[in-house]
Design an enzyme around this catalytic site. Structure first.
Site, PDB file in Angstrom:
ATOM      1  N   GLY A 158       0.857  -1.198   0.000  1.00 54.07           N
ATOM      2  CA  GLY A 158       0.000   0.000   0.000  1.00 54.07           C
ATOM      3  C   GLY A 158       0.884   1.235   0.000  1.00 54.07           C
ATOM      4  N   ARG A 159       0.297   2.338   0.450  1.00 54.30           N
ATOM      5  CA  ARG A 159       1.029   3.611   0.405  1.00 54.30           C
ATOM      6  C   ARG A 159       2.296   3.552   1.251  1.00 54.30           C
ATOM      7  NH1 ARG A 159      -4.006   4.579   1.977  1.00 54.30           N
ATOM      8  NH2 ARG A 159      -5.463   5.526   0.514  1.00 54.30           N
ATOM      9  N   ILE A 160       2.167   3.008   2.482  1.00 54.83           N
ATOM     10  CA  ILE A 160       3.317   3.035   3.394  1.00 54.83           C
ATOM     11  C   ILE A 160       4.385   2.057   2.914  1.00 54.83           C
ATOM     12  CG2 ILE A 160       4.094   2.697   5.786  1.00 54.83           C
ATOM     13  CD1 ILE A 160       1.220   3.580   6.665  1.00 54.83           C
ATOM     14  N   THR A 237       5.581  -2.094  11.637  1.00 56.45           N
ATOM     15  CA  THR A 237       5.005  -0.789  12.006  1.00 56.45           C
ATOM     16  C   THR A 237       3.519  -0.761  11.600  1.00 56.45           C
ATOM     17  OG1 THR A 237       5.750   0.164   9.899  1.00 56.45           O
ATOM     18  CG2 THR A 237       7.162   0.528  11.818  1.00 56.45           C
ATOM     19  N   GLU A 268      -1.354  -3.993  23.167  1.00 59.42           N
ATOM     20  CA  GLU A 268      -0.768  -2.729  23.633  1.00 59.42           C
ATOM     21  C   GLU A 268      -1.539  -2.185  24.830  1.00 59.42           C
ATOM     22  OE1 GLU A 268      -0.637  -0.213  20.172  1.00 59.42           O
ATOM     23  OE2 GLU A 268       0.521  -1.695  19.062  1.00 59.42           O
ATOM     24  N   HIS A 286       4.364   2.389  19.556  1.00 52.35           N
ATOM     25  CA  HIS A 286       3.339   2.761  18.555  1.00 52.35           C
ATOM     26  C   HIS A 286       3.415   4.252  18.210  1.00 52.35           C
ATOM     27  CE1 HIS A 286      -0.701   1.324  16.767  1.00 52.35           C
ATOM     28  NE2 HIS A 286      -0.236   2.346  16.066  1.00 52.35           N
TER      29      HIS A 286
HETATM   30  C1  GLV Z   1      -1.974   4.166  13.572  1.00 51.71           C
HETATM   31  O1  GLV Z   1      -1.629   3.135  13.995  1.00 51.71           O
HETATM   32  C2  GLV Z   1      -2.799   4.334  12.414  1.00 51.71           C
HETATM   33  O2  GLV Z   1      -3.462   3.377  11.960  1.00 51.71           O
HETATM   34  O3  GLV Z   1      -2.854   5.461  11.912  1.00 51.71           O
END
Ligand code: GLV
Length: 321
Positions: A158-160, A237, A268, A286
């Site tokens: 995806g984008r990230i 992440t 978390e 996070h």
């Molecule tokens: C953070 O974890 C998000 O989904 O923006």
């Protein structure tokens, strides 16, 4: 005749300029603390509200949506929507919005911070100095692995994922992508796409950029970890439950992989005690999108989404549209 302003529940403190903007057209019911708004309180306070601005860790499940008798929009200040029962919202005609795009750069930066920290043992080195463990320079002290010439395996194009891959050439790395399980992946002509197994077998760094769904939950497990190179590291992440933490601790203890960089965890803020024991693991709480610039932009976008929907206009970034 005076028009009644719609009321919006905001579950966490946000920049005051953004809240002031919201207050121009809405009555704001803000949970002011930095602590979570307990689920029962959220369900009670969302009753009668037209808008809800929530965070990724507020559970907006069927019960919360059932309690929200007047709700028209749920705006999460996050890209991930795994905490929201989007189908239950849609069934009630409630628009769900998120904050895609604007956090891509910040999250990609943190991903690289973790890759570099694990490869060059930055956290471990810092801890060694602080506890007085550095007694002098030696030739082979704290040797890490070099990134140049290595393969970066991106799971989740995806984008990230793509933003992380775009940086790879700057470090002399070659990026490859995992084919999306069960669905067509449409690579651009310069992308290399491998099956997940092939990617795990051949990559030196495996970085996860997937939404949490029933398909991706525990995608990284004993079987998939055992496929990875012994010299490889895993970076996450995205969402904690994409990785079976118990299996990851096992793989690290058995030295089946060399290290991990984790910004997200299964439960978390609890972190598996087995991860805390491992020097070759770099842990962050996070903070993928946690830059001043990005968090302000995310909050502003969430407010814009709420104001647009409550004014009868389409949201800027609605989910599933
Ligand atoms: C953070 O974890 C998000 O989904 O923006």
């Amino acid at each position: 005749m005076t028009e009644t302003k719609p009321t919006v529940l905001v579950t966490r403190r946000m920049p005051s300029a953004v809240l002031d903007e919201l207050a121009r057209s809405c009555v704001v019911d803000l949970h002011p603390g930095t602590d979570d708004l307990p689920h029962e309180d959220l369900c009670a306070r969302v009753r009668g509200k037209q808008g809800l601005i929530c965070m990724f860790n507020d559970r907006i499940d069927a019960a919360a949506i059932a309690a929200a008798d007047s709700l028209r929009v749920i705006a999460t200040v996050a890209v991930g929507v795994d905490n929201i029962d989007v189908a239950a919202a849609a069934a009630r005609g409630i628009v769900v919005t998120n904050t895609p795009d604007i956090l891509t750069g910040a999250t990609a930066e943190l991903t690289w911070a973790l890759i570099l920290s694990v490869a060059r043992r930055v956290g471990e080195a810092d801890r060694a100095i602080r506890r007085g463990g550095w007694t002098g320079w030696t030739f082979d002290y704290m040797l890490g692995g070099e990134l140049r010439g290595k393969q970066l395996g991106i799971v989740g194009a995806g984008r990230i994922g793509r933003a992380v891959a775009a940086v790879a050439p700057a470090f002399g790395m070659r990026a490859v992508f995992a084919a999306k399980p069960g669905a067509g992946h449409h690579p651009s002509s310069d992308e290399t796409v491998l099956s997940l197994d092939e990617l795990l077998l051949t990559s030196d760094v495996v970085s996860l950029h997937l939404p949490l769904t029933e398909t991706t939950r525990h995608l990284i497990n004993r079987r998939t970890l055992a496929r990875m190179k012994r010299s490889a590291c895993l970076i996450n992440t995205s969402r904690g439950p994409v990785v079976d933490e118990e299996a990851l601790v096992w793989a690290l203890e058995e030295r089946l992989i060399a290290g991990a960089g984790l910004d997200v965890f299964e439960e978390e803020p609890r972190v598996h005690p087995g991860l805390l024991q491992q020097e070759q693991v770099c842990l962050t709480p996070h903070i993928g999108s946690a830059t001043r610039e990005t968090r302000a932009a995310m909050a502003a976008l969430a407010v814009r989404n709420v104001v647009e929907v409550l004014s009868g206009r389409p949201a800027v970034t609605s989910v599933g549209c």
